[in-house]
Design an enzyme around this catalytic site. Structure first.
Site, short mmCIF file in Angstrom:
data_model
loop_
_atom_site.label_atom_id
_atom_site.label_comp_id
_atom_site.label_asym_id
_atom_site.label_seq_id
_atom_site.Cartn_x
_atom_site.Cartn_y
_atom_site.Cartn_z
N ASP A 147 33.59 -0.57 55.85
CA ASP A 147 35.04 -0.74 55.87
C ASP A 147 35.72 0.10 54.80
OD1 ASP A 147 33.76 -2.35 53.96
OD2 ASP A 147 35.24 -3.95 54.08
N THR A 178 38.03 -10.92 53.53
CA THR A 178 37.25 -12.04 53.02
C THR A 178 36.96 -11.82 51.54
OG1 THR A 178 36.24 -12.26 55.21
CG2 THR A 178 35.18 -13.43 53.39
#
Length: 259
Positions: free
Chosen positions: A109, A132
């Site tokens: 990511d 998260t």
């Protein structure tokens, strides 16, 4: 058209691009227990609901920070689209110089966000991804990914506070009118929000100083992820909110690596 898939620890975000235009995007709850058939049913229903045809997809690219889900997703793509997806991993063409001690440790990511940020903004960057985990990444104008910072995300902190204390409740994450609050729920909300604002400002200030000491011009601070607007509304340290940065990064990487 191409399908891009970003697998996070909490959600799977999907998008369909026609050239550079994002036609539609979806957010699913991440579950590594689902089979390829279960994911295939979900994809087929999403396409049907949005009047899209599976046959119109010419390519698929996936980035993931959850290895356990990849077997099911790769087989879903082969079943639904009869093609093999491109996987964002070490060795893929990115155009980045990853300066991590071990480049293989760099999350997919973070790589995808950096690729999109450089392509869109063409300058030194600090990219904050409120997922998260919250990640801060420093990228130079010459495409050096210097690394950055990883901290627990806001929701993780919220859940930990409720689960590790005897009397503090789990609360909804909302902005409070004041920092000094007169009840427990508001006090927790205030602490989480303004605590993270302070964290962002401290880390960004130090990262900017280190990058400028290296000779970089002052970097642009770009925020993405579900809670980016909530935090950015309370600070001047974030310059731009880019909610589809990761999806656009996947689109760019697809065409860099298309055979």
């Amino acid at each position: 058209m191409i399908l891009v898939i970003d697998v996070g620890n909490t959600n799977i975000v999907l998008g369909v691009f026609s050239k550079k235009e994002l036609i539609v995007d979806w957010r699913l709850s991440m579950s590594s227990d689902k089979t390829s058939d279960e994911y295939a049913v979900i994809i087929q229903n999403l396409f049907l609901y949005n009047n899209l045809k599976l046959s119109e997809i010419e390519g698929v690219i996936i980035s993931s920070v959850v290895p356990d889900v990849m077997y099911s997703l790769e087989h879903m793509v082969k079943k639904c689209f009869e093609i093999s997806p491109i996987i964002v991993k070490h060795g893929i063409k990115t155009g980045l110089n990853i300066k991590y001690d071990n480049p293989r440790e760099m999350g997919a990511d973070r790589i995808v966000n950096a690729v999109a940020g450089l392509e869109k903004y063409k300058r030194s960057l600090i990219i904050i991804d409120f997922g998260t985990a919250t990640t801060f990444c420093a990228i130079t104008m010459s495409a050096d990914h210097l690394g950055g910072v990883i901290v627990p995300g806001i929701k993780i902190s919220l859940e930990a506070l409720a689960s590790k204390t005897a009397k503090l409740p789990k609360v909804e994450l909302l902005k409070t009118n004041k920092v000094i609050c007169k009840n427990t729920v508001s006090s927790i909300q205030s602490g989480l929000l303004y605590g993270y604002v302070g964290q962002v400002e401290c880390i960004v200030a130090k990262m900017k100083r280190e990058m400028m000491d290296m000779g970089e011009k002052e970097p642009l601070v770009v925020a993405t992820g579900g809670l980016s607007k909530l935090i950015s509304d309370e600070t001047s340290y974030i310059d731009i909110i880019d909610p589809i940065l990761t999806l656009e990064g996947l689109r760019i990487l697809y065409y860099k690596n298309k055979i």
